[in-house]
Design a protein around this motif. Structure first.
Motif, mmCIF file in Angstrom:
data_model
loop_
_atom_site.group_PDB
_atom_site.id
_atom_site.type_symbol
_atom_site.label_atom_id
_atom_site.label_comp_id
_atom_site.label_asym_id
_atom_site.label_seq_id
_atom_site.Cartn_x
_atom_site.Cartn_y
_atom_site.Cartn_z
ATOM 1 N N ALA C 282 29.076 34.266 35.114
ATOM 2 C CA ALA C 282 29.548 34.771 34.053
ATOM 3 C C ALA C 282 30.663 35.896 34.219
ATOM 4 O O ALA C 282 31.920 35.956 33.874
ATOM 5 C CB ALA C 282 28.920 35.154 32.638
ATOM 6 N N GLU C 283 30.294 36.967 35.040
ATOM 7 C CA GLU C 283 30.736 38.141 35.393
ATOM 8 C C GLU C 283 32.029 37.846 36.450
ATOM 9 O O GLU C 283 33.068 38.495 36.230
ATOM 10 C CB GLU C 283 29.807 39.321 36.189
ATOM 11 C CG GLU C 283 29.107 39.931 35.017
ATOM 12 C CD GLU C 283 28.316 41.016 35.494
ATOM 13 O OE1 GLU C 283 28.026 41.016 36.625
ATOM 14 O OE2 GLU C 283 27.693 41.690 34.605
ATOM 15 N N LEU C 284 31.933 36.700 37.261
ATOM 16 C CA LEU C 284 33.183 36.356 37.866
ATOM 17 C C LEU C 284 33.872 35.508 37.203
ATOM 18 O O LEU C 284 35.003 35.036 37.711
ATOM 19 C CB LEU C 284 32.554 35.701 39.137
ATOM 20 C CG LEU C 284 31.697 36.464 40.146
ATOM 21 C CD1 LEU C 284 30.917 35.666 41.160
ATOM 22 C CD2 LEU C 284 32.905 37.306 40.939
ATOM 23 N N LYS C 285 33.716 35.156 35.936
ATOM 24 C CA LYS C 285 34.533 34.506 34.998
ATOM 25 C C LYS C 285 34.701 32.956 35.469
ATOM 26 O O LYS C 285 35.712 32.304 35.401
ATOM 27 C CB LYS C 285 35.689 35.016 34.727
ATOM 28 C CG LYS C 285 35.917 36.283 34.295
ATOM 29 C CD LYS C 285 37.395 36.941 34.258
ATOM 30 C CE LYS C 285 37.300 38.493 33.893
ATOM 31 N NZ LYS C 285 38.607 39.153 33.859
ATOM 32 N N LEU C 286 33.616 32.312 36.325
ATOM 33 C CA LEU C 286 33.601 31.246 36.532
ATOM 34 C C LEU C 286 33.125 30.144 35.491
ATOM 35 O O LEU C 286 33.708 29.010 35.364
ATOM 36 C CB LEU C 286 32.885 30.815 37.782
ATOM 37 C CG LEU C 286 33.178 31.789 39.037
ATOM 38 C CD1 LEU C 286 31.897 31.724 40.266
ATOM 39 C CD2 LEU C 286 34.506 31.315 39.627
ATOM 40 N N ASP C 287 32.477 30.617 34.829
ATOM 41 C CA ASP C 287 31.456 29.724 33.769
ATOM 42 C C ASP C 287 31.274 30.394 32.703
ATOM 43 O O ASP C 287 30.826 31.449 32.902
ATOM 44 C CB ASP C 287 30.778 28.686 34.477
ATOM 45 C CG ASP C 287 30.739 27.103 33.938
ATOM 46 O OD1 ASP C 287 31.179 27.135 32.917
ATOM 47 O OD2 ASP C 287 30.565 26.391 34.644
ATOM 48 N N SER C 288 31.055 29.735 31.563
ATOM 49 C CA SER C 288 30.441 30.601 30.408
ATOM 50 C C SER C 288 28.987 30.127 30.257
ATOM 51 O O SER C 288 28.618 29.318 30.169
ATOM 52 C CB SER C 288 31.063 30.286 29.074
ATOM 53 O OG SER C 288 32.246 30.529 29.132
ATOM 54 N N PRO C 289 28.254 31.279 29.798
ATOM 55 C CA PRO C 289 26.817 31.115 30.274
ATOM 56 C C PRO C 289 26.231 30.339 29.149
ATOM 57 O O PRO C 289 26.420 30.145 27.853
ATOM 58 C CB PRO C 289 26.018 32.535 30.034
ATOM 59 C CG PRO C 289 27.195 33.326 29.335
ATOM 60 C CD PRO C 289 28.439 32.725 29.754
ATOM 61 N N ALA C 290 25.181 29.266 29.582
ATOM 62 C CA ALA C 290 24.245 28.583 28.735
ATOM 63 C C ALA C 290 23.191 29.214 28.263
ATOM 64 O O ALA C 290 22.146 28.849 27.402
ATOM 65 C CB ALA C 290 24.066 27.186 28.928
ATOM 66 N N ILE C 300 34.550 41.010 29.957
ATOM 67 C CA ILE C 300 34.193 39.823 30.446
ATOM 68 C C ILE C 300 34.230 38.558 29.542
ATOM 69 O O ILE C 300 34.733 37.588 29.774
ATOM 70 C CB ILE C 300 32.907 39.663 31.290
ATOM 71 C CG1 ILE C 300 32.804 40.904 32.359
ATOM 72 C CG2 ILE C 300 32.456 38.553 31.733
ATOM 73 C CD1 ILE C 300 33.914 40.344 33.526
ATOM 74 N N ALA C 301 33.663 39.041 28.343
ATOM 75 C CA ALA C 301 33.355 37.945 27.380
ATOM 76 C C ALA C 301 35.003 37.358 26.856
ATOM 77 O O ALA C 301 34.983 36.218 26.273
ATOM 78 C CB ALA C 301 32.664 38.736 26.000
ATOM 79 N N GLU C 302 35.763 38.228 26.821
ATOM 80 C CA GLU C 302 37.280 37.909 26.357
ATOM 81 C C GLU C 302 37.559 36.609 27.119
ATOM 82 O O GLU C 302 38.258 35.710 26.854
ATOM 83 C CB GLU C 302 37.812 39.225 26.836
ATOM 84 C CG GLU C 302 39.431 39.235 26.468
ATOM 85 C CD GLU C 302 40.333 38.146 25.843
ATOM 86 O OE1 GLU C 302 39.976 37.969 24.688
ATOM 87 O OE2 GLU C 302 41.034 37.756 26.343
ATOM 88 N N SER C 303 37.242 36.362 28.509
ATOM 89 C CA SER C 303 37.771 35.314 29.457
ATOM 90 C C SER C 303 36.701 33.949 29.171
ATOM 91 O O SER C 303 36.872 33.141 29.651
ATOM 92 C CB SER C 303 37.672 35.679 30.964
ATOM 93 O OG SER C 303 38.434 36.868 30.926
ATOM 94 N N LEU C 304 35.558 34.310 28.291
ATOM 95 C CA LEU C 304 34.619 33.183 28.285
ATOM 96 C C LEU C 304 34.533 32.640 26.999
ATOM 97 O O LEU C 304 35.324 32.982 26.184
ATOM 98 C CB LEU C 304 32.953 33.641 29.027
ATOM 99 C CG LEU C 304 33.289 34.454 30.089
ATOM 100 C CD1 LEU C 304 31.902 35.174 30.548
ATOM 101 C CD2 LEU C 304 33.675 33.383 31.266
ATOM 102 N N THR C 305 33.820 31.649 26.907
ATOM 103 C CA THR C 305 33.339 31.186 25.640
ATOM 104 C C THR C 305 31.629 31.649 25.567
ATOM 105 O O THR C 305 30.745 31.127 26.014
ATOM 106 C CB THR C 305 33.170 29.808 25.697
ATOM 107 O OG1 THR C 305 34.187 29.297 26.087
ATOM 108 C CG2 THR C 305 32.734 29.164 24.416
#
Lengths: 259, 273, 339
Positions: C282-290, C300-305
């Motif tokens: 998540a911190e690398l903005k590669l994927d949003s955590p499940a 970081i959250a800004e870039s993720l779901t």
């Protein structure tokens, strides 16, 4: 007749259309921005530098080089004797053989890749690299035969006949008389085959495996991830490489006679 | 000419066997799949393929673009080849080298440039706006025009090369002779140049037409999913739907189109002489 | 010497890398961000397990075809793909149920990720939201139906129906137009009528990014995973919050049937789902955590779901509905839209 200016205008416009895009690619690669633009957004060499740091580009460059070099060599090993036979012997089923060897030119490349994947790679456990090698060799073969035949046809056959009459073996006549005389044709065929293979896209489209991808396909899949200017930079570098090869070939061989 | 034919056969056979075994056989298998429905030989696949409107559209579009690219490159090719042949020795070689050059460059690179050139903010639209030809930028990317331009740039060199080598064999004095005898330029072209260079035209036309039919990168990047051509449709059928029957059918159509184009051009060339 | 070098490269290439360790795990994953994924997940896992991780990438169709072709003798041990692709192969019996007792991290997952296709065949490892990216200086987007508005004529791109984002867009567009069935017929017809005004139906978010950055396109539906391409640009891009809400989807991890490598496969799946790895990814903005226990900064959250509220608000398309209907969608699309 035709005025000098008309001649220049026509040639100038045609060349602009044919070659202009490459200048745009070269410049777009120099952009400092994050995506492709023309005129470039600032000037920087960072995308040109990035090309050399992308691991998959290095691997796929090696594979493409391997295929282009060894595929062409294999095509010449098969093609030179065939060209010799076609121009010097009256072989039974000669036309059939010629048609078979020339056939790869008209088969759409995408089908070739698909066919080899389905009938060689999957059931017979050919590696993808081997299938690529087969496909590229078969694809280069018609060019090799054509170019070598045409330079063989320019060579009069009575020279070899004379050599044979003077006690030289048939193989000796070939290596001592024919080969030295067609060597520029063979080299031209090599360059043509190399370039054809190196730039080949459709055949390789379906023939890729883990870590096995030719450079053009790798560029396409890189573009699936980002359109950053490094693809433009890589394209420009490859274009320059081709220019150098063609320039050398033209200088030493008068290459364009054979194309 | 040597008489030992068995020796000749032995020299030529390896190439033929290699191509037959590793190239034609797999391709033949794939093409034959299109004639099988549930394991039985049948033409049903072709009928099903032919009645789908999208397939008809794509087929006609591919034919149309192939024809237009071949025709346009013949027109430009004649003008350009004639100009090249008229150049003096050294600059002639140089110009010819520059024409050959694009053929040596990756089609990925060659197509890529057009995305930037043809965009709303690209130089073509800058020119159109600058010259006042339109008030708003024109949409060119993802239209048939974009694919047409891309293909033309890709294959024009093949036409020029074919025509130049045909014209080089033209006797130097036939054109002045025809002019002296009162022929105008149109007559010179149709009565003298065309008949004497028709082999080059047939060769170039076949190469350009076949090339346009089977190009993948250009329609994929510049046409996208809105301007499908047979080759991109084929890729889509396999990759999206695992539909090898359609793939075999499209491949067969492409091969037949290439063959017929070649035969047709040869026939026309013969009929004219 | 050079020739020798070239020759040995050649031989190495043909014979393939034959220097694997005893324990090998073969995984089939998306090629997106491969170098970073390798550094964040696959390389560290090699050290944890003392094994070799062999990675196979490609687009999902290709990867699925290979898994199916090798069903009798699986080459791949663990695969990741979209939930509906996973379900399609599940119906062909290519997966085996996961043993949840061997995946302690499983308990930490969001509820919808725990058993997305039934029978514990799959487990979700990442979510994405899908909404509309648009140029806030040129247009205002409040509803999915704005995609077909006059303002966007000639400046809008839609995801192609053959990709994952296409059906999601159809669903939301249909809802906004008042059509509410899964055949999407009316929605496809509506797109067909406006087809000339749509710049293209894009296949890759990279392609869309280029088009939006060169101002060819000013609005398009896209997955949140591609948002960083736009948020970092100089142009004023905005992520729409349409009145109908956002849609989205989930990617899942699976294990092939009878791969003989079940221990290692479970270990790997658990590793990827663990708080440690999910946070790193998540911190690398590669994927949003499940994994619901993951906490990241606002930036970081800004870039993720990210976050239970957002994830629970997404209107998702049932994987079964996608598989059952997609042939019909494509058929109609080919007839009405791209024809």
């Amino acid at each position: 007749m035709y005025s000098k200016w008309t001649t220049r205008l026509i040639i100038g416009l045609t060349l602009t259309f044919l070659i202009g895009p490459f200048f745009i690619i070269i410049l777009a690669g120099l952009s400092d921005g994050e995506f492709m633009t023309f005129p470039p957004d600032g000037i920087s060499l960072r995308w040109y530098a990035k090309v050399f740091t992308v691991e998959s580009f290095r691997d796929s460059f090696k594979l493409s080089m391997f295929l282009a070099i060894f595929g062409t060599i294999a095509a010449l090993i098969l093609g030179v004797p065939a060209a010799y036979a076609i121009s010097r012997y009256k072989i039974p089923y000669g036309e059939t053989i010629k048609t078979i060897v020339a056939a790869p030119i008209i088969v759409p490349g995408i089908i070739v890749g698909l066919a080899l994947l389905r009938y060689l790679v999957v059931p017979l456990n050919f590696t993808v690299t081997l299938a690529l090698f087969m496909a590229h060799t078969a694809l280069i073969l018609p060019y090799a035969v054509r170019v070598v035949s045409s330079s063989m046809n320019n060579l009069r056959s009575d020279m070899e006949e004379a050599a044979v009459l003077l006690g030289c073996s048939r193989l000796g006549a070939f290596t001592r008389v024919v080969l030295p005389n067609i060597q520029s044709g063979v080299l031209a065929a090599f360059i043509l085959g190399f370039v054809t293979s190196f730039n080949q896209v459709p055949v390789s489209l379906f023939l890729s495996g883990p870590g096995v991808r030719t450079l053009p396909i790798d560029m396409l899949s890189y573009m699936e991830i980002t359109y950053d200017p490094s693809v433009a930079a890589l394209s420009a570098l490859l274009a320059l490489l081709s220019v150098v090869i063609v320039f050398m070939a033209e200088k030493f061989l008068g290459f364009s006679r054979y194309v | 000419m040597f008489q030992n034919n068995r020796e000749g056969l032995a020299l030529a056979l390896p190439a033929a066997i290699f191509t037959a075994l590793f190239f034609l056989l797999p391709v033949g298998f794939l093409l034959s799949e299109a004639f099988k429905v549930d394991g039985m030989w049948s033409m049903q696949g072709y009928f099903d393929f032919a009645i789908k409107p999208l397939n008809q559209t794509v087929f006609l579009r591919t034919l149309k673009l192939g024809f237009l690219v071949a025709l346009t490159s013949a027109i430009i090719g004649y003008a350009c080849a004639f100009s090249i042949v008229n150049l003096e020795g050294k600059s002639r070689g140089r110009v010819f080298g520059l024409v050959v050059l694009p053929l040596m460059i990756s089609p990925v690179a060659r197509t890529y440039a057009w995305i930037v050139i043809l965009g709303r903010t690209g130089i073509v639209n800058d020119a159109i706006l600058g010259l006042g030809l339109s008030d708003t930028p024109i949409r060119i990317l993802f239209t048939e025009t974009a694919v047409f331009l891309g293909l033309l740039q890709l294959f024009l060199p093949l036409m020029i090369i074919s025509l130049v080598s045909a014209m080089e064999n033209l006797p130097k004095d036939v054109i002045p002779a025809a002019r002296v005898l009162g022929a105008n330029w149109l007559q010179v072209f149709t009565k003298v140049i065309l008949p004497l260079t028709k082999d080059g035209l047939v060769m170039g036309g076949t190469l350009v037409f076949t090339g346009s039919l089977t190009a993948y990168i250009t329609p994929a990047i510049l046409g996208g999913s809105k301007v499908l051509m047979l080759e991109t449709l084929l890729y889509q059928r396999v990759n999206v739907a695992n539909d090898f029957v359609s793939a075999g059918i499209i491949a067969t159509i492409l091969i037949i189109m290439s063959f017929s184009a070649n035969l047709l051009l040869k026939r026309i060339a013969k009929a004219r002489s | 010497m050079k020739k020798l070098l070239a020759l040995s490269t050649a031989i190495a290439l043909i014979s393939g890398a034959a220097y694997a360790q005893d324990k090998t795990l073969t995984i089939s994953v998306y090629s997106f961000g491969m170098d970073a994924m390798k550094a964040a997940i696959f390389d560290p896992f090699e050290e944890v397990c003392g094994c070799d991780v062999v990675i196979e990438t490609g687009n999902s169709v290709e990867r699925m075809a290979k898994i199916e072709a090798n069903a009798a003798n699986p080459v791949i041990d663990v695969a990741v793909m979209s939930a509906h692709d996973a379900l399609a192969l599940s119906r062909k019996g290519l997966w085996q149920s996961l043993d949840i007792s061997k995946i302690p991290s499983h308990a930490e997952l969001y509820e919808s990720a725990k058993d997305p296709i039934g029978d514990h065949m799959a487990v979700g490892y990442g979510f994405y939201a899908t909404s509309i990216v648009y140029r806030s200086d040129l247009v205002e987007i409040n509803s999915w139906s704005d995609l077909l508005s006059d303002e966007l004529k000639g400046r809008v791109a839609l995801p192609n129906i053959t990709g994952t984002q296409g059906p999601l867009t159809l669903m939301m567009l249909g809802q906004s137009l008042g059509y509410d069935d899964l055949t999407f017929s009316d929605t496809i017809d509506a797109i067909g009528e406006s087809a000339d005004d749509i710049v293209t139906f894009y296949n890759r978010s990279s392609e869309l990014a280029q088009l939006m950055l060169q101002e060819e396109v000013i609005a398009a539906p896209v997955g949140r995973f591609a948002w960083s391409r736009f948020s970092g640009a100089d142009l004023p891009f905005k992520w729409a919050e349409p009145s109908e809400g956002q849609t989205g989807g989930m990617n899942v991890m699976l294990m092939t049937k009878d791969n003989g490598n079940e221990e290692l496969a479970h270990q790997f799946i658990n590793y990827w789902l663990s708080n440690e790895v999910q946070t790193r990814v998540a911190e690398l903005k590669l994927d949003s955590p499940a994994n619901a226990t993951v906490v990241v900064s606002d930036e970081i959250a800004e870039s993720l779901t990210y976050g239970a509220d957002l994830i629970n608000s997404l209107t998702m398309l049932d994987p079964g509905a996608i598989i059952d209907n997609r042939d019909a969608w494509l058929e109609r699309w080919n007839e009405k839209v791209v024809n």
